[in-house]
Design an enzyme around this catalytic site. Structure first.
Site, short mmCIF file in Angstrom:
data_model
loop_
_atom_site.label_atom_id
_atom_site.label_comp_id
_atom_site.label_asym_id
_atom_site.label_seq_id
_atom_site.Cartn_x
_atom_site.Cartn_y
_atom_site.Cartn_z
N CYS A 82 4.93 -3.26 -2.21
CA CYS A 82 4.96 -1.99 -1.38
C CYS A 82 4.40 -2.68 0.24
O CYS A 82 5.20 -3.32 0.67
CB CYS A 82 3.79 -0.99 -1.51
SG CYS A 82 3.77 0.47 -0.83
N HIS A 191 6.66 0.56 -6.17
CA HIS A 191 5.45 0.23 -7.07
C HIS A 191 5.90 0.03 -8.35
O HIS A 191 5.97 1.10 -9.09
CB HIS A 191 4.28 1.44 -7.04
CG HIS A 191 3.59 1.35 -5.60
ND1 HIS A 191 2.45 0.74 -5.43
CD2 HIS A 191 3.91 2.26 -4.67
CE1 HIS A 191 2.31 0.99 -4.23
NE2 HIS A 191 2.97 1.81 -3.64
N GLU A 193 4.13 -1.01 -10.70
CA GLU A 193 3.20 -0.58 -11.78
C GLU A 193 2.96 0.93 -12.04
O GLU A 193 2.37 1.43 -12.96
CB GLU A 193 1.75 -1.10 -11.30
CG GLU A 193 1.17 -0.32 -10.21
CD GLU A 193 1.68 -0.65 -8.62
OE1 GLU A 193 1.23 -0.23 -7.67
OE2 GLU A 193 2.71 -1.17 -8.82
#
Length: 214
Positions: A82, A191, A193
């Site tokens: 990011c 992202h 995750e």
């Protein structure tokens, strides 16, 4: 045992990234740390980031992270996430212009206040799931289908047009460099995750990656 260091400079989804890496690589030691020596000793390094690039760069300058990133990104697998990706570019339009670390020559642009697609106005920030199309064959795309969806939250983007380092692109009013790569560095605007199966696969690929491209 392999070690992954997630650089802690106070800006980023540190613990969610840590949990995701631990989930895909239970045999790996994952450190969230601001300790320069521990980061230097790690086999792999992740640079996360959320928020305004001015604040991120200010903290990285204050804590000596800019030079540390330049050092550790030379010789081991390195992943930017990011704003951590945007920080690797040369300059961002955000906050009236901010010089970044400069590992990639691209500029970071603002989507604009009047972004449209097919006559419809698009919301900024670009927030939600979007398809990513792979621009190159790279070990971090292993087992990730072309056009798979990842989760984005951003108002600024690295240019896709003329970007020789682009590893993946997405489209939101304009073409966006969703990922860039060079040598042992890979960085993503989305992202991983927060990107369910596809994101976890990318993180798994990172923990297995030797830092060499195909």
């Amino acid at each position: 045992m392999k070690t992954v260091a997630i650089i802690d400079y106070g800006m980023g989804n540190l613990h969610s990234a840590k949990k995701a890496v631990e989930h895909v690589a239970p045999d790996t030691t994952v450190l969230v740390t601001d300790n320069a020596e521990k980061i230097r000793e790690a086999d792999r390094v992740i640079l996360p980031g959320v928020g305004a690039i001015r604040d991120c760069m200010a903290e990285m300058q204050r804590l000596g992270v800019v030079e540390l990133v330049r050092e550790v990104s030379k010789d081991r697998p390195f992943l930017g996430i990011c704003v951590g990706m945007q920080a690797l570019m040369s300059r961002s339009e955000e906050n009236r212009g901010v010089d970044c670390i400069g590992l990639f020559p691209s500029q970071v642009r603002y989507f604009g206040d009047h972004l449209t697609e097919n006559g419809e106005r698009l919301k900024v920030p670009h927030m939600g799931w979007n398809q990513v199309y792979q621009s190159i064959d790279h070990p971090l795309w292993h087992n990730i289908p072309e056009g798979d969806r990842f989760y984005f939250v951003h108002s600024f983007y690295a240019e896709a047009e003329g970007n020789a380092d682009m590893a993946g692109r997405t489209h939101y009013g304009v073409d966006v460099a969703a990922a860039v790569a060079r040598d042992n560095i890979f960085a993503v605007q989305f992202h991983p995750e927060k990107s369910a199966r596809a994101g976890l696969q990318l993180l798994k690929n990172f923990t297995d990656w030797t830092g060499k491209c195909l």
